[in-house]
Design an enzyme around this catalytic site. Structure first.
Site, PDB file in Angstrom:
ATOM      1  N   SER A  15       5.963   1.677  13.808  1.00  0.00           N
ATOM      2  CA  SER A  15       4.428   1.661  13.877  1.00  0.00           C
ATOM      3  C   SER A  15       3.940   2.023  15.262  1.00  0.00           C
TER       4      SER A  15
ATOM      5  N   ARG B 146      -5.209  -0.658   0.577  1.00  0.00           N
ATOM      6  CA  ARG B 146      -5.111  -1.504   1.842  1.00  0.00           C
ATOM      7  C   ARG B 146      -5.482  -3.025   1.489  1.00  0.00           C
ATOM      8  N   GLY B 147      -4.510  -3.782   2.031  1.00  0.00           N
ATOM      9  CA  GLY B 147      -4.519  -5.146   1.838  1.00  0.00           C
ATOM     10  C   GLY B 147      -6.035  -5.534   2.608  1.00  0.00           C
TER      11      GLY B 147
ATOM     12  N   TYR C  87       4.986  -9.063  15.983  1.00  0.00           N
ATOM     13  CA  TYR C  87       5.268  -7.898  15.094  1.00  0.00           C
ATOM     14  C   TYR C  87       5.578  -6.618  15.545  1.00  0.00           C
TER      15      TYR C  87
ATOM     16  N   GLN D 136       1.028  -1.380   0.096  1.00  0.00           N
ATOM     17  CA  GLN D 136      -0.051  -0.185   0.118  1.00  0.00           C
ATOM     18  C   GLN D 136       0.713   1.142   0.132  1.00  0.00           C
TER      19      GLN D 136
ATOM     20  N   GLU E 260       1.805   0.405  16.642  1.00  0.00           N
ATOM     21  CA  GLU E 260       1.763  -1.135  17.360  1.00  0.00           C
ATOM     22  C   GLU E 260       2.703  -1.155  18.565  1.00  0.00           C
TER      23      GLU E 260
ATOM     24  N   TYR F 216       9.493 -15.968  11.801  1.00  0.00           N
ATOM     25  CA  TYR F 216       9.534 -15.195  10.547  1.00  0.00           C
ATOM     26  C   TYR F 216       9.387 -13.796  10.605  1.00  0.00           C
TER      27      TYR F 216
ATOM     28  N   GLY G  79     -13.743  -9.913  14.553  1.00  0.00           N
ATOM     29  CA  GLY G  79     -13.283 -10.290  15.842  1.00  0.00           C
ATOM     30  C   GLY G  79     -13.605  -9.072  16.768  1.00  0.00           C
TER      31      GLY G  79
ATOM     32  N   HIS H 116      -2.821   3.350   8.876  1.00  0.00           N
ATOM     33  CA  HIS H 116      -3.262   4.449   7.568  1.00  0.00           C
ATOM     34  C   HIS H 116      -3.820   3.509   6.569  1.00  0.00           C
TER      35      HIS H 116
ATOM     36  N   ALA I 179       9.152  -2.458   3.576  1.00  0.00           N
ATOM     37  CA  ALA I 179       8.948  -4.159   3.487  1.00  0.00           C
ATOM     38  C   ALA I 179       8.887  -4.644   4.865  1.00  0.00           C
TER      39      ALA I 179
HETATM   40  P1  NAP Z   1       1.994  -3.991   3.276  1.00  0.00           P
HETATM   41  O1  NAP Z   1       0.898  -3.324   2.227  1.00  0.00           O
HETATM   42  O2  NAP Z   1       1.637  -5.151   3.881  1.00  0.00           O
HETATM   43  O3  NAP Z   1       3.232  -3.993   2.104  1.00  0.00           O
HETATM   44  C1  NAP Z   1       4.383  -4.779   2.764  1.00  0.00           C
HETATM   45  C2  NAP Z   1       5.519  -4.753   1.830  1.00  0.00           C
HETATM   46  O4  NAP Z   1       6.452  -5.658   2.248  1.00  0.00           O
HETATM   47  C3  NAP Z   1       4.758  -5.726   0.406  1.00  0.00           C
HETATM   48  O5  NAP Z   1       5.373  -4.994  -0.930  1.00  0.00           O
HETATM   49  C4  NAP Z   1       5.385  -7.046   0.481  1.00  0.00           C
HETATM   50  O6  NAP Z   1       5.541  -7.526  -0.405  1.00  0.00           O
HETATM   51  C5  NAP Z   1       6.858  -6.406   1.251  1.00  0.00           C
HETATM   52  N1  NAP Z   1       7.532  -7.407   1.880  1.00  0.00           N
HETATM   53  C6  NAP Z   1       7.184  -8.507   3.027  1.00  0.00           C
HETATM   54  N2  NAP Z   1       8.134  -9.533   3.236  1.00  0.00           N
HETATM   55  C7  NAP Z   1       8.940  -8.971   2.516  1.00  0.00           C
HETATM   56  C8  NAP Z   1      10.386  -9.573   2.428  1.00  0.00           C
HETATM   57  N3  NAP Z   1      10.783 -10.567   3.273  1.00  0.00           N
HETATM   58  N4  NAP Z   1      11.294  -9.049   1.514  1.00  0.00           N
HETATM   59  C9  NAP Z   1      11.001  -8.153   0.872  1.00  0.00           C
HETATM   60  N5  NAP Z   1       9.757  -7.439   0.893  1.00  0.00           N
HETATM   61  C10 NAP Z   1       8.854  -7.984   1.615  1.00  0.00           C
HETATM   62  O7  NAP Z   1       2.288  -2.872   4.229  1.00  0.00           O
HETATM   63  P2  NAP Z   1       1.955  -1.186   4.332  1.00  0.00           P
HETATM   64  O8  NAP Z   1       0.622  -1.123   4.963  1.00  0.00           O
HETATM   65  O9  NAP Z   1       2.080  -0.547   2.945  1.00  0.00           O
HETATM   66  O10 NAP Z   1       3.091  -0.746   5.556  1.00  0.00           O
HETATM   67  C11 NAP Z   1       4.126  -0.525   4.689  1.00  0.00           C
HETATM   68  C12 NAP Z   1       5.302  -0.505   5.840  1.00  0.00           C
HETATM   69  O11 NAP Z   1       4.729   0.374   7.060  1.00  0.00           O
HETATM   70  C13 NAP Z   1       5.369  -1.779   6.857  1.00  0.00           C
HETATM   71  O12 NAP Z   1       6.486  -1.952   7.122  1.00  0.00           O
HETATM   72  C14 NAP Z   1       4.558  -1.667   7.757  1.00  0.00           C
HETATM   73  O13 NAP Z   1       4.916  -2.750   8.947  1.00  0.00           O
HETATM   74  C15 NAP Z   1       4.543  -0.394   8.288  1.00  0.00           C
HETATM   75  N6  NAP Z   1       3.264   0.372   8.873  1.00  0.00           N
HETATM   76  C16 NAP Z   1       2.249   0.189   8.425  1.00  0.00           C
HETATM   77  C17 NAP Z   1       1.174   0.825   8.956  1.00  0.00           C
HETATM   78  C18 NAP Z   1      -0.311   1.056   8.279  1.00  0.00           C
HETATM   79  O14 NAP Z   1      -1.420   1.284   8.878  1.00  0.00           O
HETATM   80  N7  NAP Z   1      -0.522   0.375   6.894  1.00  0.00           N
HETATM   81  C19 NAP Z   1       1.058   1.546  10.095  1.00  0.00           C
HETATM   82  C20 NAP Z   1       2.597   1.532  10.535  1.00  0.00           C
HETATM   83  C21 NAP Z   1       3.685   1.031  10.004  1.00  0.00           C
HETATM   84  P3  NAP Z   1       4.734  -8.757  -1.002  1.00  0.00           P
HETATM   85  O15 NAP Z   1       3.701  -8.083  -1.897  1.00  0.00           O
HETATM   86  O16 NAP Z   1       5.677  -9.648  -2.080  1.00  0.00           O
HETATM   87  O17 NAP Z   1       4.084  -9.651   0.143  1.00  0.00           O
HETATM   88  O1  F7E Z   2      -6.532  -4.459  12.985  1.00  0.00           O
HETATM   89  C1  F7E Z   2      -9.486  -5.474  14.945  1.00  0.00           C
HETATM   90  C2  F7E Z   2      -8.176  -6.136  15.521  1.00  0.00           C
HETATM   91  O2  F7E Z   2      -5.209  -5.887  11.507  1.00  0.00           O
HETATM   92  C3  F7E Z   2      -7.164  -3.069  13.805  1.00  0.00           C
HETATM   93  C4  F7E Z   2      -1.098  -2.834  10.429  1.00  0.00           C
HETATM   94  O3  F7E Z   2      -1.042  -2.208   9.253  1.00  0.00           O
HETATM   95  O4  F7E Z   2      -1.691  -1.061  11.918  1.00  0.00           O
HETATM   96  C5  F7E Z   2      -2.058  -2.442  11.235  1.00  0.00           C
HETATM   97  O5  F7E Z   2      -2.265  -3.043  12.539  1.00  0.00           O
HETATM   98  C6  F7E Z   2      -8.025  -3.704  14.924  1.00  0.00           C
HETATM   99  C7  F7E Z   2      -7.400  -4.714  15.772  1.00  0.00           C
HETATM  100  O6  F7E Z   2      -4.664  -3.490  12.113  1.00  0.00           O
HETATM  101  C8  F7E Z   2     -10.868  -8.017  12.660  1.00  0.00           C
HETATM  102  O7  F7E Z   2      -8.193  -6.935  16.613  1.00  0.00           O
HETATM  103  C9  F7E Z   2     -11.428  -6.780  14.551  1.00  0.00           C
HETATM  104  O8  F7E Z   2      -7.579  -4.409  17.159  1.00  0.00           O
HETATM  105  O9  F7E Z   2      -6.497  -3.806  10.632  1.00  0.00           O
HETATM  106  P1  F7E Z   2      -5.682  -4.462  11.596  1.00  0.00           P
HETATM  107  P2  F7E Z   2      -3.589  -3.487  13.333  1.00  0.00           P
HETATM  108  O10 F7E Z   2      -3.504  -4.511  13.905  1.00  0.00           O
HETATM  109  O11 F7E Z   2      -3.771  -2.267  14.072  1.00  0.00           O
HETATM  110  C10 F7E Z   2      -0.589  -0.967  12.303  1.00  0.00           C
HETATM  111  C11 F7E Z   2      -0.265   0.350  12.819  1.00  0.00           C
HETATM  112  C12 F7E Z   2       0.697  -1.751  11.905  1.00  0.00           C
HETATM  113  O12 F7E Z   2       1.879  -1.226  11.924  1.00  0.00           O
HETATM  114  C13 F7E Z   2       0.518  -2.629  11.245  1.00  0.00           C
HETATM  115  O13 F7E Z   2       1.351  -3.116  10.089  1.00  0.00           O
HETATM  116  O14 F7E Z   2      -9.316  -4.466  14.356  1.00  0.00           O
HETATM  117  N1  F7E Z   2     -10.131  -6.445  14.357  1.00  0.00           N
HETATM  118  N2  F7E Z   2     -12.155  -8.003  13.506  1.00  0.00           N
HETATM  119  C14 F7E Z   2      -9.768  -7.159  13.222  1.00  0.00           C
HETATM  120  N3  F7E Z   2      -8.621  -6.919  12.543  1.00  0.00           N
HETATM  121  C15 F7E Z   2      -8.558  -7.857  11.466  1.00  0.00           C
HETATM  122  N4  F7E Z   2      -7.463  -7.550  10.544  1.00  0.00           N
HETATM  123  N5  F7E Z   2      -9.460  -8.649  10.936  1.00  0.00           N
HETATM  124  C16 F7E Z   2     -10.729  -8.979  11.607  1.00  0.00           C
HETATM  125  O15 F7E Z   2     -11.454  -9.654  11.292  1.00  0.00           O
END
Ligand code: NAP
Ligand code: F7E
Length: 340
Positions: A134, A192-193, A157, A13, A136, A100, A219, A187, A86
């Site tokens: 993050s 978003r996945g 994580y 994303q 988190e 992992y 959940g 964000h 990544a």
């Molecule tokens: P994302 O959509 O899950 O993208 C993660 C990327 O990392 C994908 O391109 C994935 O490639 C790649 N990747 C996973 N494992 C890898 C490996 N072993 N080597 C190389 N590349 C690898 O995550 P995002 O939401 O864009 O977030 C970007 C970063 O910000 C991440 O580090 C995440 O933990 C962090 N973050 C996200 C949020 C959020 O709310 N989105 C908040 C705080 C921090 P594949 O497509 O091949 O799997």
């Molecule tokens: O869950 C609750 C779950 O998986 C948010 C990642 O980008 O942001 C993300 O992590 C909340 C949690 O995000 C479901 O229990 C309920 O309380 O969308 P999430 P996350 O765990 O906050 C942080 C900042 C990152 O850094 C991470 O990379 O939602 N929840 N029911 C659920 N969550 C999911 N996934 N699926 C459910 O069915």
């Protein structure tokens, strides 16, 4: 001379939005992707197809688990800025695959920092580094959370991200590297996945609206998150690397709502009552939950002049409308073939 950036996780994303931002600023952008049996470049296909970018947009195969590939890519691309996006980024999956997750999301950062340090030592060139930290990491810390709040991580994580955070500070202090930590709160976007909760909700609600799905299993509905728009947040990453000195910054909206409230916004947009369709399923509970995240982005506002420009209602609407179009296309493609 155009600046050169390397983005790991470019097909995720954030990587796709950041690539658009940097290309728009005239950068040469290199992206690292992993080999997959089915291509996963959906978010960046429009950039790959744009012939006007062919000399400024390049992809390289590599993996955060493979130090040699990282050294090779850094030496080959000689970037001015590296954005490490990544990660194994799913919190619940990190409980299923802790080792992992720690290897990629934690140790992978050290592999990348070492590749950068090695290149800088040999060439004398400065490379600036952004680490995708993050909210988190705050885990059970009392809200609002700022750069001064103690980390209390609640998942493999989050522990891996805390480890990476301190390694970035260690490289900054030990080797004088321009290495910054973004502490980004959740964000989201239409990119978003689909296994993250906001997108799971907008996809399901749109499909329910069109009769393609009957229920949505979730959940914990009580957790609260500070959700912003990914397109806004990648701009904060860039701003961190333009500062003379590196630092650590919280990036957030300063508004937090529950999953339940988000459900209401999305289903309201579609004139549906969410409580008729949502089933709470313990399969989606986590061994430990992060209950309440609320960011204090005052430092980013004061020092980076950064502000979130999309509120949660606008974000929910943007994602719902996008997913309604996807569901409409799906409904059209599943209509019985009439021969006409
Ligand atoms: P994302 O959509 O899950 O993208 C993660 C990327 O990392 C994908 O391109 C994935 O490639 C790649 N990747 C996973 N494992 C890898 C490996 N072993 N080597 C190389 N590349 C690898 O995550 P995002 O939401 O864009 O977030 C970007 C970063 O910000 C991440 O580090 C995440 O933990 C962090 N973050 C996200 C949020 C959020 O709310 N989105 C908040 C705080 C921090 P594949 O497509 O091949 O799997
Ligand atoms: O869950 C609750 C779950 O998986 C948010 C990642 O980008 O942001 C993300 O992590 C909340 C949690 O995000 C479901 O229990 C309920 O309380 O969308 P999430 P996350 O765990 O906050 C942080 C900042 C990152 O850094 C991470 O990379 O939602 N929840 N029911 C659920 N969550 C999911 N996934 N699926 C459910 O069915």
């Amino acid at each position: 001379m155009n600046k050169v950036a390397l983005i790991t996780g470019i097909n995720g994303q954030d990587g796709s939005y950041l690539a658009e931002l940097l290309l728009g600023k005239g950068y040469v952008v290199h992206g690292m992707i992993r080999r997959a049996s089915t291509p996963r470049t959906g978010h960046i296909d429009h950039l790959l197809a744009d012939e006007s970018l062919s000399d400024r947009f390049h992809l390289h195969f590599g993996d955060l688990a493979d130090a040699n590939s990282l050294r090779h890519i850094i030496d080959k691309t000689a970037p001015d800025e590296v954005y490490n996006l990544a990660a194994q980024s799913h919190v619940k999956i990190s409980f299923d695959q802790p080792e992992y997750t720690i290897d990629v999301t934690g140790t992978g950062v050290v592999r990348l920092l070492e590749a950068i340090r090695n290149h800088m030592d040999h060439t004398g060139k400065e490379i600036r580094y952004y680490q995708a930290g993050s909210s988190e990491m705050f885990g059970s810390a009392k809200p609002p959370q700022s750069e001064m709040t103690r980390f209390e991580p609640r998942s493999p994580y989050a522990c891996a991200k805390v480890y990476a955070h301190y390694q970035v500070i260690n490289y900054r202090e030990s080797y004088g590297m321009h290495a910054s930590n973004g502490i980004l709160f959740n964000h989201e976007s239409p990119r978003r996945g689909e296994e993250f909760v906001t997108r799971k909700i907008t996809r399901a609600a749109a499909r329910i609206k069109l009769g393609l799905q009957k229920e949505l299993r979730l959940g914990n509905l009580d957790a609260k998150r500070d959700w912003g728009f990914a397109g806004d947040y990648v701009d904060a990453m860039w701003r961190m690397l333009q500062k003379d000195a590196p630092g650590d910054y919280v990036v957030a909206t300063a508004i937090s709502i529950s999953i339940r409230d988000f459900l209401e916004k999305v289903f309201d947009r579609l004139d549906l009552d969410w409580s008729k369709y949502v089933v709470v399923d313990p399969r989606f509970f986590r061994p430990a939950e992060v209950d309440y995240l609320l960011g204090d982005p005052s430092k980013a506002a004061a020092q980076l002049d950064w502000r979130s420009s999309t509120n949660i209602t606008e974000l929910a609407t943007m994602m719902t409308d996008h997913d309604l179009k996807l569901a409409q296309a799906e409904a059209r493609s599943s209509e019985p073939f009439t021969g006409r």
